[in-house]
Scaffold this motif. Sequence first.
Motif, mmCIF file in Angstrom:
data_model
loop_
_atom_site.group_PDB
_atom_site.id
_atom_site.type_symbol
_atom_site.label_atom_id
_atom_site.label_comp_id
_atom_site.label_asym_id
_atom_site.label_seq_id
_atom_site.Cartn_x
_atom_site.Cartn_y
_atom_site.Cartn_z
ATOM 1 N N SER A 72 -25.237 -21.670 2.135
ATOM 2 C CA SER A 72 -25.208 -23.003 1.526
ATOM 3 C C SER A 72 -23.777 -23.429 1.205
ATOM 4 O O SER A 72 -23.382 -24.579 1.473
ATOM 5 N N GLU A 81 -28.942 -26.679 13.396
ATOM 6 C CA GLU A 81 -29.194 -25.261 13.654
ATOM 7 C C GLU A 81 -29.546 -25.166 15.137
ATOM 8 O O GLU A 81 -30.358 -25.966 15.619
ATOM 9 N N SER A 84 -35.986 -22.040 9.272
ATOM 10 C CA SER A 84 -36.973 -22.174 8.192
ATOM 11 C C SER A 84 -37.943 -23.314 8.448
ATOM 12 O O SER A 84 -39.049 -23.329 7.911
HETATM 13 N N1 PLP Z 1 -28.417 -22.492 6.907
HETATM 14 C C1 PLP Z 1 -29.509 -21.954 7.469
HETATM 15 C C2 PLP Z 1 -29.818 -22.259 8.903
HETATM 16 C C3 PLP Z 1 -30.339 -21.111 6.733
HETATM 17 O O1 PLP Z 1 -31.437 -20.594 7.288
HETATM 18 C C4 PLP Z 1 -29.986 -20.819 5.395
HETATM 19 C C5 PLP Z 1 -30.825 -19.936 4.581
HETATM 20 O O2 PLP Z 1 -31.896 -19.505 4.955
HETATM 21 C C6 PLP Z 1 -28.842 -21.423 4.850
HETATM 22 C C7 PLP Z 1 -28.073 -22.250 5.634
HETATM 23 C C8 PLP Z 1 -28.440 -21.161 3.429
HETATM 24 O O3 PLP Z 1 -27.923 -19.877 3.303
HETATM 25 P P1 PLP Z 1 -27.837 -19.156 1.862
HETATM 26 O O4 PLP Z 1 -29.243 -18.925 1.421
HETATM 27 O O5 PLP Z 1 -27.061 -17.904 2.161
HETATM 28 O O6 PLP Z 1 -27.090 -20.052 0.954
#
Ligand code: PLP
Length: 451
Positions: free
Chosen positions: A120, A225, A230
Amino acid sequence: MATDTTQQSLSDWDNRHFLHPWEGMEDLGKNSRTFITGGQGIYVTTTDGQRLIDGPGGMWCVQLGYGNAEIAEAIAQQAKELGYFSPFSNTSPVSARLAHELARRAPGDLNHVFFTTGGSTAVDTALRFIHFRNNLLDKPRKKVVITRRKAYHGSTYLSASVSDTERTRVWFDQDHENVCFLPDVNPVRRRAGVSVEAFLNEKVADLENAILTLGADRVAAFIAEPILASGGVIVPPEGYHKRCLEVCRRHDVLYISDEVVTGFGRLGHWFASEPEFDIVPDIIICAKGLTCGYVPMGACIISDRLIADISGDKSKGAVFSGGFTYSGHPVAAAAALKTIEIFERDGILEHVRNVTPLFAERLATLGKLPIVNSTRGKGLVGCVECGDNSLAIDQKVGAQIDRRCQELGLILRPIVNMCVFSPPLIITADEINKMFDILERGIRIASDDLM
Ligand code: PLP
């Protein structure tokens, strides 16, 4: 400090004091979560001695499995040598080495690494960097970020604002002043009679139309992505990312590839953008598998080109004032360096590519089971989707399958009517067969429950 650690006390403390991610407020304080006490390889153990295959590999992150003594040793050694330093004015050998190793593995000219505390904060950093850059380039209006329905980019205010989980949409405020959402890119959901090729053209046109409608002078970046993880392991049609990048290039819009899930071996490569999707983005985000999940770390990897026109004489006095106490944390850097070393020594990327066909074949056969309506995946990430999203019963079917599979020795990640899995990358062919045997039995039992 309380030392009474009977199971009952732990459950009480957990319920009373530990506010978990995605906490269900209605049942707050009434949960009976399973306590995981240890792990070895692809297995974790519970307090009551059950040994379970960890289907989700933690949260798509424990690439080398549990109980890896070499990573543990590297962490301990670094903590003894230098447990912390401030990254704002000084540096450390491990973080400098890690930045070099990531730059070597990232595609194209992505050579500048900004370390963060997770995915994040890496997404946040990328978005703030782009705003900062456009301010410096005297393009203060160019701030809009285009994202997609069902995307998940994180849980900080900014990364959540470019995400589209139903929970966030319904229960939180998001800052959408400079955010634009494109429709779902799931080819499984295309309208009847529409070919995959026509669907692809439509999705690429969605991006270009959004840029034209907003005005290219307002659109700063597109974030995607490679596979929407998710959001339900949505694999866009072949050629989607390449054509989206071409659209971005035509309109001076930057392309951010969020490889938090697809990076670090999940698809058999350090980063999937170039080898799998034929793109060299402007920024890559990575986290999770970077340290094998053993300690937190994320990275925002930025191209030389983006840095070149905002550094040097033309940017006198400008400071990129983004940064975290733990940016480039030496202990996390040591874990990441050891992860990279083991990946190379043990041929983990080749191993993933070798076992992927078996994983794909076993995943496809689940599509024949009674309540399953589609299966999808890539590399070592898979998803089984059941029934029809609109039926009330199906909202619980993912959890129902997960419960049945846990009784048989496998943890899954239920998401509404789906079950998602992304096991540790060290999983062997025999273990893949074992995982899918359990999954198949679990789905059959859950479907009997529902009939
Ligand atoms: N980006 C993607 C594609 C994710 O799947 C996630 C978390 O699952 C994140 C960002 C966020 O990562 P974090 O939970 O390490 O902050």
